[in-house]
Write a protein that holds these residues in place. Structure first.
Motif, PDB file in Angstrom:
ATOM      1  N   ALA A 182       0.850  -1.193   0.000  1.00 57.92           N
ATOM      2  CA  ALA A 182       0.000   0.000   0.000  1.00 57.92           C
ATOM      3  C   ALA A 182       0.879   1.233   0.000  1.00 57.92           C
ATOM      4  N   VAL A 183       0.442   2.254  -0.711  1.00 55.73           N
ATOM      5  CA  VAL A 183       1.099   3.564  -0.653  1.00 55.73           C
ATOM      6  C   VAL A 183       0.080   4.573  -0.153  1.00 55.73           C
ATOM      7  N   ASN A 184       0.586   5.603   0.485  1.00 53.75           N
ATOM      8  CA  ASN A 184      -0.266   6.674   0.989  1.00 53.75           C
ATOM      9  C   ASN A 184      -0.307   7.776  -0.064  1.00 53.75           C
ATOM     10  N   GLU A 185      -1.404   7.852  -0.778  1.00 52.80           N
ATOM     11  CA  GLU A 185      -1.568   8.890  -1.792  1.00 52.80           C
ATOM     12  C   GLU A 185      -2.753   9.771  -1.419  1.00 52.80           C
ATOM     13  N   LYS A 186      -2.420  11.015  -1.042  1.00 54.64           N
ATOM     14  CA  LYS A 186      -3.449  11.979  -0.629  1.00 54.64           C
ATOM     15  C   LYS A 186      -4.325  11.394   0.472  1.00 54.64           C
ATOM     16  N   GLN A 187      -3.664  10.830   1.468  1.00 53.05           N
ATOM     17  CA  GLN A 187      -4.334  10.238   2.629  1.00 53.05           C
ATOM     18  C   GLN A 187      -5.337   9.154   2.244  1.00 53.05           C
ATOM     19  N   THR A 217      -2.566   2.850  12.445  1.00 50.38           N
ATOM     20  CA  THR A 217      -1.490   3.497  11.692  1.00 50.38           C
ATOM     21  C   THR A 217      -0.910   2.522  10.671  1.00 50.38           C
ATOM     22  N   TYR A 218      -0.743   3.030   9.448  1.00 52.22           N
ATOM     23  CA  TYR A 218      -0.088   2.281   8.374  1.00 52.22           C
ATOM     24  C   TYR A 218       1.182   3.047   7.984  1.00 52.22           C
ATOM     25  N   TYR A 219       2.324   2.395   8.102  1.00 57.12           N
ATOM     26  CA  TYR A 219       3.598   3.007   7.744  1.00 57.12           C
ATOM     27  C   TYR A 219       3.923   2.615   6.308  1.00 57.12           C
ATOM     28  N   CYS A 220       3.730   3.560   5.391  1.00 54.64           N
ATOM     29  CA  CYS A 220       3.901   3.296   3.958  1.00 54.64           C
ATOM     30  C   CYS A 220       5.279   3.768   3.506  1.00 54.64           C
ATOM     31  N   TYR A 221       5.964   2.919   2.782  1.00 52.82           N
ATOM     32  CA  TYR A 221       7.305   3.240   2.285  1.00 52.82           C
ATOM     33  C   TYR A 221       7.247   4.408   1.304  1.00 52.82           C
ATOM     34  N   HIS A 222       6.171   4.475   0.561  1.00 52.78           N
ATOM     35  CA  HIS A 222       5.949   5.595  -0.361  1.00 52.78           C
ATOM     36  C   HIS A 222       4.727   6.368   0.111  1.00 52.78           C
ATOM     37  N   GLY A 223       4.937   7.623   0.408  1.00 51.93           N
ATOM     38  CA  GLY A 223       3.829   8.463   0.859  1.00 51.93           C
ATOM     39  C   GLY A 223       3.821   8.716   2.352  1.00 51.93           C
ATOM     40  N   GLY A 224       4.513   7.886   3.106  1.00 49.63           N
ATOM     41  CA  GLY A 224       4.631   8.126   4.537  1.00 49.63           C
ATOM     42  C   GLY A 224       3.451   7.597   5.341  1.00 49.63           C
ATOM     43  N   LYS A 225       3.461   7.959   6.611  1.00 48.40           N
ATOM     44  CA  LYS A 225       2.522   7.420   7.584  1.00 48.40           C
ATOM     45  C   LYS A 225       1.078   7.823   7.302  1.00 48.40           C
ATOM     46  N   PHE A 226       0.186   6.845   7.424  1.00 44.13           N
ATOM     47  CA  PHE A 226      -1.252   7.065   7.233  1.00 44.13           C
ATOM     48  C   PHE A 226      -1.948   6.655   8.531  1.00 44.13           C
TER      49      PHE A 226
END
Length: 228
Positions: A182-187, A217-226
């Motif tokens: 998963a990536v964090n894209e625009k929350q 909390t999801y720690y995404c390698y791309h996009g950062g913490k969600f």
């Protein structure tokens, strides 16, 4: 026990980019999740030190999958800190060690055949990056469902991006380290670049799998913490 993200800033094609490796702190031991591109060791060391921790306490490196932005500096870490225990799922270990040609390299070589003239230079460059990777053996091979790090962390198979991709679930922290599942894209949590996803259907299933954990909390390698 806690998890912190390490914001690593770098330039690519004249643009500022970030990746977010995770650092797990358990008692006095540190575990790094993924190592960035080749030659990123100093950038990651600096962030660890800036966060108030010592490199001598780095005991483990967990690899979510074998892509070059995740294992690029793994060889350098092991060479500089030989006591580090490298952990990966058994399926991925043969690609990390170089025993088998990576699925990503096979995919890139196939894609090159259909690329337009304007894309060929990038395709060739990308293939060369993959061929230049320094491979290293995995010390501890794990499997889906295994509990590691003093039974605080559950290995979760999240295939799709690669066939052996894993994420990490921490029940006591209600947190997930996603790798590229998963990536964090625009929350919003979405699958990583579908063009590089080896199996999009599996990727979508894996995304649902970690969303269904309903972590805080999801720690995404791309996009950062969600955070929910």
């Amino acid at each position: 026990m806690k998890i912190i993200e390490l914001p690593i800033e770098f330039e690519f094609n004249g643009q500022k980019n970030y990746i977010y490796p995770s650092l797990i702190i358990l008692n006095n031991d540190l575990t790094l999740v993924d190592t960035g591109y080749a030659n990123f060791i100093t950038l990651i060391e600096n962030e660890i030190l800036k966060s108030g921790y010592k490199m001598m306490n780095l005991k483990n490196i967990i690899i979510t999958h074998y892509d070059d932005d995740h294992i690029g500096s793994l060889y350098d870490f092991k060479e500089k800190y030989p006591w580090i225990n490298i952990i990966a799922i058994e399926i991925e270990s043969k690609y990390i060690s170089g025993e088998m040609k990576s699925e990503r390299l096979i995919q890139a070589e196939e894609m090159l055949k259909t690329m337009s003239n304007s894309e060929v230079d990038f395709g060739n460059w990308f293939i060369q990056q993959l061929k230049n990777l320094k491979h290293i053996s995995v010390d501890e091979k794990v499997h889906d469902g295994d509990m590691i790090l003093d039974d605080k962390c559950r290995v979760i198979a999240t295939p799709g991006h690669t066939s052996g991709h894993i994420s990490l679930y921490f029940p006591s922290l209600n947190s997930v380290i996603t790798g590229d599942a998963a990536v964090n894209e625009k929350q919003e949590l979405i699958i990583a670049n579908p063009n590089f996803c080896l199996d999009v259907d599996n990727g979508q299933q894996s995304l649902r799998k970690i969303k269904n954990l309903k972590a805080e909390t999801y720690y995404c390698y791309h996009g950062g913490k969600f955070s929910l």
